[in-house]
Design a protein around this motif. Structure first.
Motif, mmCIF file in Angstrom:
data_model
loop_
_atom_site.group_PDB
_atom_site.id
_atom_site.type_symbol
_atom_site.label_atom_id
_atom_site.label_comp_id
_atom_site.label_asym_id
_atom_site.label_seq_id
_atom_site.Cartn_x
_atom_site.Cartn_y
_atom_site.Cartn_z
ATOM 1 N N ALA A 1 0.832 -1.211 0.000
ATOM 2 C CA ALA A 1 0.000 0.000 0.000
ATOM 3 C C ALA A 1 0.862 1.255 0.000
ATOM 4 O O ALA A 1 0.546 2.248 -0.665
ATOM 5 N N LEU A 2 1.971 1.229 0.746
ATOM 6 C CA LEU A 2 2.878 2.366 0.776
ATOM 7 C C LEU A 2 3.492 2.618 -0.601
ATOM 8 O O LEU A 2 3.653 3.784 -1.005
ATOM 9 N N GLN A 3 3.809 1.570 -1.339
ATOM 10 C CA GLN A 3 4.387 1.741 -2.680
ATOM 11 C C GLN A 3 3.388 2.437 -3.614
ATOM 12 O O GLN A 3 3.784 3.279 -4.430
ATOM 13 N N TYR A 4 2.126 2.098 -3.493
ATOM 14 C CA TYR A 4 1.116 2.751 -4.330
ATOM 15 C C TYR A 4 0.930 4.212 -3.925
ATOM 16 O O TYR A 4 0.701 5.075 -4.782
ATOM 17 N N LEU A 5 1.014 4.497 -2.626
ATOM 18 C CA LEU A 5 0.871 5.884 -2.194
ATOM 19 C C LEU A 5 1.999 6.755 -2.723
ATOM 20 O O LEU A 5 1.812 7.958 -2.950
ATOM 21 N N TYR A 6 3.170 6.162 -2.937
ATOM 22 C CA TYR A 6 4.298 6.941 -3.444
ATOM 23 C C TYR A 6 4.028 7.463 -4.858
ATOM 24 O O TYR A 6 4.662 8.421 -5.297
ATOM 25 N N LEU A 7 3.088 6.841 -5.563
ATOM 26 C CA LEU A 7 2.707 7.335 -6.885
ATOM 27 C C LEU A 7 2.073 8.725 -6.814
ATOM 28 O O LEU A 7 2.015 9.444 -7.808
ATOM 29 N N LEU A 8 1.582 9.091 -5.627
ATOM 30 C CA LEU A 8 0.906 10.381 -5.454
ATOM 31 C C LEU A 8 1.869 11.499 -5.064
ATOM 32 O O LEU A 8 1.419 12.635 -4.866
ATOM 33 N N LYS A 9 3.124 11.197 -4.936
ATOM 34 C CA LYS A 9 4.089 12.220 -4.528
ATOM 35 C C LYS A 9 4.160 13.320 -5.582
ATOM 36 O O LYS A 9 4.268 13.069 -6.777
ATOM 37 N N GLY A 10 4.095 14.547 -5.103
ATOM 38 C CA GLY A 10 4.128 15.706 -5.991
ATOM 39 C C GLY A 10 2.772 16.310 -6.256
ATOM 40 O O GLY A 10 2.676 17.448 -6.714
ATOM 41 N N ILE A 11 1.699 15.580 -5.951
ATOM 42 C CA ILE A 11 0.339 16.108 -6.114
ATOM 43 C C ILE A 11 -0.043 16.828 -4.836
ATOM 44 O O ILE A 11 0.163 16.324 -3.729
ATOM 45 N N LYS A 12 -0.628 18.010 -4.964
ATOM 46 C CA LYS A 12 -0.984 18.822 -3.809
ATOM 47 C C LYS A 12 -2.480 18.726 -3.521
ATOM 48 O O LYS A 12 -3.305 18.658 -4.441
ATOM 49 N N ASN A 13 -2.838 18.746 -2.241
ATOM 50 C CA ASN A 13 -4.247 18.803 -1.848
ATOM 51 C C ASN A 13 -4.663 20.252 -1.668
ATOM 52 O O ASN A 13 -3.840 21.167 -1.794
ATOM 53 N N PRO A 14 -5.956 20.539 -1.400
ATOM 54 C CA PRO A 14 -6.389 21.942 -1.273
ATOM 55 C C PRO A 14 -5.658 22.726 -0.193
ATOM 56 O O PRO A 14 -5.588 23.951 -0.263
ATOM 57 N N GLN A 15 -5.116 22.044 0.809
ATOM 58 C CA GLN A 15 -4.364 22.738 1.863
ATOM 59 C C GLN A 15 -2.916 22.990 1.483
ATOM 60 O O GLN A 15 -2.161 23.559 2.276
ATOM 61 N N GLY A 16 -2.519 22.608 0.272
ATOM 62 C CA GLY A 16 -1.156 22.817 -0.175
ATOM 63 C C GLY A 16 -0.186 21.754 0.295
ATOM 64 O O GLY A 16 1.031 21.883 0.086
ATOM 65 N N GLU A 17 -0.675 20.691 0.918
ATOM 66 C CA GLU A 17 0.193 19.625 1.403
ATOM 67 C C GLU A 17 0.401 18.589 0.306
ATOM 68 O O GLU A 17 -0.430 18.422 -0.585
ATOM 69 N N ASP A 18 1.504 17.890 0.400
ATOM 70 C CA ASP A 18 1.765 16.796 -0.523
ATOM 71 C C ASP A 18 0.822 15.641 -0.196
ATOM 72 O O ASP A 18 0.722 15.210 0.953
#
Length: 817
Positions: A557-574
């Motif tokens: 699951a952690l490996q799949y979450l790493y695919l989201l690195k660089g995308i920002k949420n509305p609060q500006g967090e990664d």
């Protein structure tokens, strides 16, 4: 004289009689009103009963007053024995009671200038206080609502991701601008073989990316599917590999890339090539399955393959076909099938085409064009020819060839020739023109029009999508509606795993359009985007997928979450860091994911450390903050310690210790567990150092000292009250709030010692030697001294001790005297 006196008396009697009559009449009227005008029952009491009631009330009042006097007398004796003057306290209380309340003052006479100014000043101050109070309340309410809305948005995302039902999790996505969808997500469980194979490729991709190596994820995923998936899935992978194989020099918004003229034509050509290659394979399979009827011969080429195919599909002469035959086959059928198989050179090899007239030139222009398009002027002429004569021709192959060349009559589906869905999609792709040709021609069929026709006009029901999901997915994919295709296939349980990895591949190729907010619906329509473009919430897609196995396959699951690195949420967090925090808190795998600290202060690495070239302190601190917000304070202490935020470690640890100081070791061992944690941290700080303020560390040591033994009270003979009072001012609030319980517990211990050694009590065997030595009186005096010292200390410290605790302290001290 007698007459005068008698006359006066008679007059007074008459006046009294008149007054009495009036009273009687008035009483009767009142009685009538009570009986007829009131709903309450009438209460009748005799004079004797009224007198008895008055006496009872009087006696109660006297008794209460007497009790109050008795209480005041006892209080005076109790406080007076310790040097407190109750009279002065009564005067202070009266002054406080008689002080002015905070309400606007009425202005006094205009002649009193001083009083007027004083009242205006006080009114202004009161107005300012009231305004500040009102603003504070409004601000607090506003902040409360903002916090509640933020928390609800987070919870809503989780609820929409999966609603846990009896057998399955349901993620409902609905949007007013786009189609609604219901995604059914399996309950948590282990990963199957296909999922593990895909997950391994994702792991390898992340490892290579971290090491700075190039990775072709689409190729590796396609190879994985070819080993374990069926042929239909492999065909989809081949299509995705073909479409995604474009040269992107600059990473821009995928929607802008998709609707640029050059890139759009490139997508269309690749989609056509895939369909033409598939159709050529279909023709070959048909021929090889009917070799006797096909009569395949001659030089191996597309021309002879088409001729043999027509021997099977059109064995006899067909009526209503125009312009003669070529090698005993209808000329327009030969031309169409050569184009359909993607071999335009084979079309030009057909002999004696000059007799067809002007259209031969346009066929040659079409065959030699790199974009498979004739010029706008040629297209206009072909459209005129089509309108004048060809439209009403009885030859369906001739009509469809003219429509392909000149993009004529885009509403005609040509069902006689394009009998399958892929034939129809290929025909429409051949008829597409760009918006820049609108001024030269009235019959323009653009890509957005085709997309709207397929997804909005026809939709899922027309294509029987739930019975043929891969067909509808292919239709959307070929028309560059990648987001809608992924969202649709994600709703099909047996293809959900593949749909996730199709999305990952398209995202890796930078051609998947993502939602502007990671908290939006799975598929959204933005008003600013060209219609009918959709955007896919890639973050929600990934997180919905890993819900199934995050508890059993946390590393994957952690490996799949790493695919989201660089995308920002509305609060500006990664999104990777925020999702990682949720994963850690959901699975509680703190040590495995984030790492832990050894006794010597060294760090045992966790799974996330490989994703960061430097220390992963920032993401660990993010998880610590979220843990603190959720009330997981002990975990937050360990995480802050792991992130080397020692100031925060001591702050939370001191707060927790201050809460368990007055408690005994309960069933869940909270007090002892916190004590062990605090001692280990204090020992490590002493050994390897720390980065926190001295006041925090001092508070920790004091709290540990209080838990083990009370060291802040003046119990030793060498301790002076003034010194301990001065030391008390330096300790933190966490320690001060426990002082009442500490004082009460200590005085109870002293009283128990006093009871065991005072004359006439049952002797403690441990104290026998002391009694025989004549030290009992000295011990009693020492205990009394300590008690008096504690009472004096309690009165001198700058902390308000509760009244019941204070009275209990004084009572215990009096019992010892």
């Amino acid at each position: 004289d007698f007459k005068v006196k008698g006359g006066k008396s008679e007059m007074a009697a008459n006046m009294n009689a008149v007054s009495f009559d009036d009273l009687v009449q008035h009483a009767e009227r009142l009685n009538a009103d009570i009986e007829h005008g009131m709903e309450l029952p009438r209460v009748e009491r005799s004079l004797l009963q009224i007198s008895e009631t008055v006496q009872k009330l009087k006696s109660k009042t006297i008794h209460a007053t007497g009790e109050m006097k008795d209480v005041k007398a006892k209080a005076s004796m109790l406080l007076g024995s310790n040097g407190v003057d109750l009279t002065d306290l009564d005067q202070d209380v009266e002054v406080l009671t008689s002080s002015a309340n905070l309400h606007p003052l009425e202005p006094i006479s205009d002649t009193d200038i001083q009083g007027f100014i004083r009242n205006e000043r006080e009114n202004a101050m009161l107005s300012a206080v009231e305004e500040a109070r009102r603003n504070t309340m409004e601000m607090a309410e506003q902040h409360q609502w903002q916090y509640m809305v933020t928390e609800w948005e987070k919870e809503k995302v989780k609820i929409l991701n999966h609603l846990i039902g009896s057998g399955e999790d349901i993620a409902v996505t609905d949007d007013t601008d786009g189609p609604s969808s219901i995604a059914i997500i399996e309950k948590q469980g282990v990963m199957d073989g296909m999922e593990l194979s895909y997950a391994r490729e994702i792991y390898i991709r992340n490892e290579k990316l971290i090491n700075g190596e190039q990775v072709n994820l689409i190729q590796t995923l396609r190879d994985t599917a070819s080993r374990e998936a069926d042929a239909s899935i492999v065909d989809i992978w081949d299509l995705i590999y073909e479409i995604a194989d474009i040269d992107i020099t600059e990473v821009i918004d995928p929607l802008k890339l998709r609707y640029e003229i050059e890139s759009q034509m490139l997508f269309i050509i690749k989609a056509r090539s895939c369909l033409e290659r598939r159709y050529l394979d279909y023709v070959k399979r048909t021929i090889y399955g009917n070799l006797h009827q096909a009569k395949l011969g001659g030089i191996p080429s597309t021309y002879h393959i088409v001729k043999s195919f027509l021997n099977i599909t059109m064995p006899n002469s067909v009526l209503n076909l125009e312009d003669g035959l070529v090698d005993d086959k209808p000329v327009w059928a030969m031309i169409y099938y050569c184009i359909r198989c993607g071999d335009l050179k084979a079309m030009l090899n057909i002999t004696d085409l000059q007799y067809l007239g002007e259209i031969t030139n346009y066929l040659e222009e079409y065959a030699n064009s790199p974009n498979f398009r004739i010029s706008t002027q040629s297209a206009t002429k072909v459209q005129l020819m089509y309108k004048r004569s060809v439209r009403h021709s009885s030859d369906p192959f001739k009509r469809i060839v003219f429509c392909i060349l000149g993009s004529c009559d885009p509403t005609d589906s040509h069902a006689e020739v394009a009998t399958k869905t892929e034939d129809y999609i290929w025909l429409k792709l051949c008829q597409l023109r760009s918006d820049e040709d609108t001024s030269q021609s009235q019959e323009i069929f653009t890509l957005p029009q085709l997309q709207t026709l397929l997804i909005d006009h026809y939709g899922e029901s027309h294509f029987n999508a739930y019975q043929q999901p891969l067909l509808y997915f292919r239709v959307l994919l070929l028309t560059m509606q990648f987001e809608a295709a992924i969202e649709f296939l994600f709703r099909i349980a047996r293809y959900r795993t593949h749909s996730i990895h199709f999305a990952i591949s398209l995202h890796e190729a930078h051609i998947l359009s993502l939602s502007k907010s990671s908290q939006s619906q799975l598929l959204t329509v933005e008003p600013s985007d060209p219609q009918p473009a959709r955007r896919l919430n890639f973050c929600r897609l990934i997180m919905s997928y890993i819900r199934k196995f995050e508890g059993t396959n946390t590393r994957e699951a952690l490996q799949y979450l790493y695919l989201l690195k660089g995308i920002k949420n509305p609060q500006g967090e990664d999104v990777f860091e925020s999702s990682l925090s949720e994963l850690v808190l959901e699975t509680r795998e703190f040590d495995m994911l984030l790492g832990s600290l050894n006794n010597d202060g060294s760090k045992k690495l966790g799974c996330i450390d490989k994703f960061y070239t430097s220390d992963a302190k920032a993401v660990i601190e993010k998880v610590a903050i979220d843990s603190e917000k959720k009330g997981l304070f002990e975990e937050a202490i360990k995480l802050y310690d792991l992130a080397k935020n020692h100031e925060k470690v001591l702050e939370i640890l001191n707060r927790l210790l201050s809460q368990v100081v007055p408690k005994s070791n309960d069933s869940d061992n909270t007090r002892s567990r916190l004590q062990d944690l605090a001692q280990s941290i204090a020992q490590r700080f002493k050994t390897v150092g720390y980065s926190a303020s001295q006041i925090r560390l001092k508070t920790l040591y004091i709290l540990l000292d209080v838990i083990k033994n009370v060291g802040i009270l003046p119990l030793e003979a060498r301790d002076t009250v003034e010194q301990k009072v001065a030391s008390f001012k330096q300790i933190s609030d966490e320690m001060k709030r426990n002082i009442p319980q500490v004082l009460l517990a200590t005085l109870n211990i002293l009283y128990a010692q006093y009871e065991s050694i005072r004359p006439g009590s049952i002797q403690n065997p441990l104290l026998t030697s002391r009694a025989n030595d004549g030290g009992r009186d000295m011990h009693v005096k020492e205990v009394r001294r300590q008690a008096r010292t504690l009472i004096t200390f309690a009165g001198m410290i700058s902390y308000r001790i509760p009244g019941d605790t204070n009275s209990r302290l004084v009572q215990i001290e009096l019992l010892m005297n």
